[in-house]
Scaffold this active site. Structure first.
Site, PDB file in Angstrom:
ATOM      1  N   ASP A   9       4.844  -9.336  -1.114  1.00 45.52           N
ATOM      2  CA  ASP A   9       4.232  -8.326  -2.097  1.00 45.52           C
ATOM      3  C   ASP A   9       5.268  -8.020  -3.188  1.00 45.52           C
ATOM      4  OD1 ASP A   9       2.403  -6.077  -2.994  1.00 45.52           O
ATOM      5  OD2 ASP A   9       4.008  -4.748  -2.112  1.00 45.52           O
ATOM      6  N   ASP A  11       5.138  -5.087  -6.082  1.00 39.61           N
ATOM      7  CA  ASP A  11       5.220  -3.611  -6.170  1.00 39.61           C
ATOM      8  C   ASP A  11       5.543  -2.859  -5.089  1.00 39.61           C
ATOM      9  OD1 ASP A  11       4.631  -3.229  -9.173  1.00 39.61           O
ATOM     10  OD2 ASP A  11       2.529  -4.248  -8.561  1.00 39.61           O
TER      11      ASP A  11
END
Length: 265
Positions: A9, A11
Site C-alpha cells: 500500500d 498512503d
C-alpha cells in the site's frame, strides 16, 4: 517455500503525504536485493500511475509506471471488459478520466446517454456532478465505484474519500453501488497478481487499513501484514473482526520479518 512478492500500500505505508515513512526506502531496496517482486497499490484515483512512480522515485523508492496499480487502472480494465467503448460519467478528477479514456471508454455528461456512473474520491465534487450522476442512475445507468475508503490519510489527520460520494448517491437514488473495484475487491488482487506473475500463496499484502488491505489479503489467501504507520491504531486490533497475520510498526521492520519468516528460496 517462502514469499516471492509483496503488494505494498502507498498512503500510510510507504509515505504520508509528501513525507516518506522513515526507513521505507531502505526496506524496499533490501527486499529487492533479495529478489522479491514488488507492486505498489493505491485506492486513491487522484494521480496517474506515472505520477505515483515519479513520486516514489523522488522520495527515494525507484519505481516505474508498471510497478503501480491503482483503483483508476482497475476500474478502466473492469469497464472495458464489461462493455467495450461504454459511455461513462465519473465523479472524479482528471487522472481518473484520462485512465478511462485510455481504455477506449467514452466520457459523457448527458444523463440520457450515460451507461455507467463511476463514483470516486473527488476533491472537486459539486452539486452539478452529483445531480448528473443521480439523473443517470435514475434512468438506469449502472453504478460502480473506484474504492470504498471512508477517509484518506494525510499529514496531520484524514480527509473524506470515495465513500462520501458513494453514500450521497446511494442515499438519493435508493440504489446500491454494484461493484467497487479497489481494495479489498478481487479485481485489484487479480490485476496485482497478474503483474507479479505469482500465485497468491507466494505473496504478502502490507497495508495500514484493516478493512481494505488486510481484508483483501485474507479473502485472497495472501499473507497479511498490518503496519501501524497509517490510520489503524494498536487498540483497534482488540475488537477488530479482521485480524492480520502479522503486525509491524512501519515498513522499516519488513525486511527483518521477511528474513525470519520467509527465508530466501
Amino acid at each position: 517455500m517462502g514469499l516471492q512478492g509483496y503488494l505494498l500500500d502507498l498512503d500510510g505505508t510507504v509515505y504520508l503525504g509528501e513525507r516518506l515513512i522513515p526507513g521505507a526506502d531502505r526496506a524496499v531496496a533490501e527486499l529487492r536485493r533479495r529478489g522479491r517482486r514488488i507492486v505498489f497499490l493505491s485506492n486513491k484515483p487522484l494521480h496517474s500511475r506515472a505520477d505515483y512512480a515519479e513520486k516514489l522515485t523522488r522520495l527515494g523508492v525507484p519505481a516505474t509506471e508498471d510497478d503501480v496499480i491503482h483503483s483508476s487502472y482497475v476500474m478502466a480494465r473492469y469497464l472495458a471488459r464489461e462493455r467495450p467503448g461504454a459511455r461513462v460519467f465519473a465523479i472524479g478528477e482528471p487522472p481518473l478520466l484520462a485512465e478511462l479514456e485510455a481504455a477506449g471508454l467514452e466520457l459523457t455528461d448527458d444523463p440520457e446517454r450515460i451507461e455507467f456512473v463511476v463514483a470516486a474520491f473527488d476533491r472537486t465534487c459539486t452539486w452539478d456532478k452529483l445531480n448528473t450522476a443521480f439523473q443517470a442512475i435514475r434512468r438506469g445507468a449502472r453504478f460502480v465505484a473506484t474504492n470504498p475508503d471512508p477517509t484518506c490519510p494525510v499529514e496531520g489527520g484524514e480527509i473524506p474519500d470515495a465513500a462520501a460520494v458513494i453514500a450521497a448517491l446511494e442515499a438519493t437514488t435508493g440504489k446500491k453501488v454494484e461493484a467497487v473495484v479497489g481494495k479489498p475487491s478481487p479485481h485489484t488482487v487479480r490485476a496485482a497478481l497478474e503483474r507479479l506473475e505469482l500465485p497468491p500463496e507466494r505473496v504478502a499484502m502490507v497495508g495500514d487499513r484493516l478493512g481494505t488491505d488486510i481484508l483483501m489479503a485474507r479473502r485472497a489467501g495472501l499473507v497479511s501484514i498490518l503496519t501501524l504507520s497509517g490510520v489503524t491504531r494498536p487498540e483497534e486490533l482488540d475488537w477488530a473482526d479482521v485480524k492480520p497475520d502479522y503486525v509491524i510498526e512501519s515498513l522499516a521492520e519488513l525486511p527483518e520479518l521477511d528474513k525470519v519468516l520467509f527465508p530466501d528460496i
